[in-house]
Design an enzyme around this catalytic site. Structure first.
Site, PDB file in Angstrom:
ATOM      1  N   ARG A   1      30.633  36.950  55.404  1.00 37.21           N
ATOM      2  CA  ARG A   1      31.144  37.486  56.741  1.00 37.21           C
ATOM      3  C   ARG A   1      31.300  39.148  56.570  1.00 37.21           C
ATOM      4  O   ARG A   1      31.316  40.045  57.262  1.00 37.21           O
ATOM      5  CB  ARG A   1      32.702  36.900  56.937  1.00 37.21           C
TER       6      ARG A   1
ATOM      7  N   ARG B   1      31.024  43.062  67.827  1.00 40.05           N
ATOM      8  CA  ARG B   1      30.588  42.992  66.213  1.00 40.05           C
ATOM      9  C   ARG B   1      29.195  43.408  66.186  1.00 40.05           C
ATOM     10  O   ARG B   1      28.893  43.556  64.839  1.00 40.05           O
ATOM     11  CB  ARG B   1      30.924  41.515  65.842  1.00 40.05           C
TER      12      ARG B   1
ATOM     13  N   LYS C   1      43.611  42.140  61.547  1.00 38.12           N
ATOM     14  CA  LYS C   1      43.372  42.384  63.070  1.00 38.12           C
ATOM     15  C   LYS C   1      44.441  41.480  63.815  1.00 38.12           C
ATOM     16  O   LYS C   1      45.136  41.871  64.818  1.00 38.12           O
ATOM     17  CB  LYS C   1      42.030  42.303  63.206  1.00 38.12           C
TER      18      LYS C   1
ATOM     19  N   ARG D   1      41.484  27.676  57.841  1.00 37.36           N
ATOM     20  CA  ARG D   1      40.188  27.844  58.687  1.00 37.36           C
ATOM     21  C   ARG D   1      39.055  27.083  57.671  1.00 37.36           C
ATOM     22  O   ARG D   1      38.987  27.603  56.559  1.00 37.36           O
ATOM     23  CB  ARG D   1      39.847  29.121  59.021  1.00 37.36           C
TER      24      ARG D   1
END
Ligand code: AMP
Length: 213
Positions: A170, A86, A11, A159
């Site tokens: 996730r 989301r 994305k 990250r």
């Protein structure tokens, strides 16, 4: 438009291309939250531990961030929502926010991907600490080891939530809470599915063909 897909689907990469080719802006709640964590704002303090676990930050927080960002975006500029909405509640908030800000949704693009390949993509990724250029341990190392191709910086970062365990959480969050948004947009005829496992340029071409000229 909304770019929808599990973590690591590409994305952010595709949003970057659209910024360059079409002058759109990217509204990424993940980026906004990371900035809030770094700045130590109240939102950042609340979000930090949740993000480290790979869970979802409360809807009211992210929808508040999107509201603020929409207020600052020129009305003639196209927007890419990346990582938002989301949940179904966020999708409802987005409808209300778009109406309030005089906008509408043209497209929801789903990047369809293979989950096991994603774990490899995500746990290998890192970026330049100065300019943000993206790299990967196996697929895209800098041309000169340890030096950013784009700006020459020698500092890179990863990250903190790109570990295998967090990535699995996730993905589970995506399946349980985010994927159910798709039928809502499908019923409105907005969804197009693109193969997110194809090479970056091909994904880019397919997305371009789906957007208004
Ligand atoms: P991302 O950069 O989109 O992968 O987001 C990183 C993390 O930020 C996620 O794992 C969540 O903890 C949090 N986050 C980002 N966007 C949202 C959202 N729309 N709703 C809830 N949590 C979010």
């Amino acid at each position: 438009m909304i770019l929808l897909g599990p973590p690591g689907a590409g994305k952010g990469t595709q949003a970057q291309r659209l910024i360059e080719t079409r002058g759109m802006v990217q509204l990424s709640t993940g980026d906004m939250l990371r900035a809030a964590v770094k700045a130590g704002t109240p939102v950042g303090c609340e979000a930090r531990a949740i993000m480290e676990r790979g869970e979802l930050v409360p809807d009211s927080i992210v929808s508040g961030l999107i509201d603020e960002a929409l207020a600052k975006t020129p009305c003639a500029t196209g927007i890419i929502f990346d990582g938002y909405p989301r949940t179904l509640a966020q999708a409802e908030s987005l409808d209300a926010l778009l109406t309030a800000h005089g906008r509408h949704l043209d497209r929801v693009i789903e990047l369809a991907v293979d989950e096991d390949a994603l774990v490899d993509r995500i746990t290998g990724r890192f970026s330049c600490a100065r300019c943000g250029a993206g790299y990967h341990d196996r697929n895209k190392r800098p041309r000169v080891e340890g030096v950013c191709d784009v700006c020459g910086s020698t500092e890179f970062r990863r990250r903190p939530d790109d570990t295998e365990e967090t990535v699995r959480t996730r993905m589970a969050e995506y399946r349980a809470k985010t994927a159910p948004i798709l039928p809502v947009y499908e019923a409105r005829g907005l969804v197009a599915r693109v193969d997110g496992m194809a090479p970056i340029e091909e994904v880019e071409r397919e997305i371009a063909a789906l957007l208004p000229a």
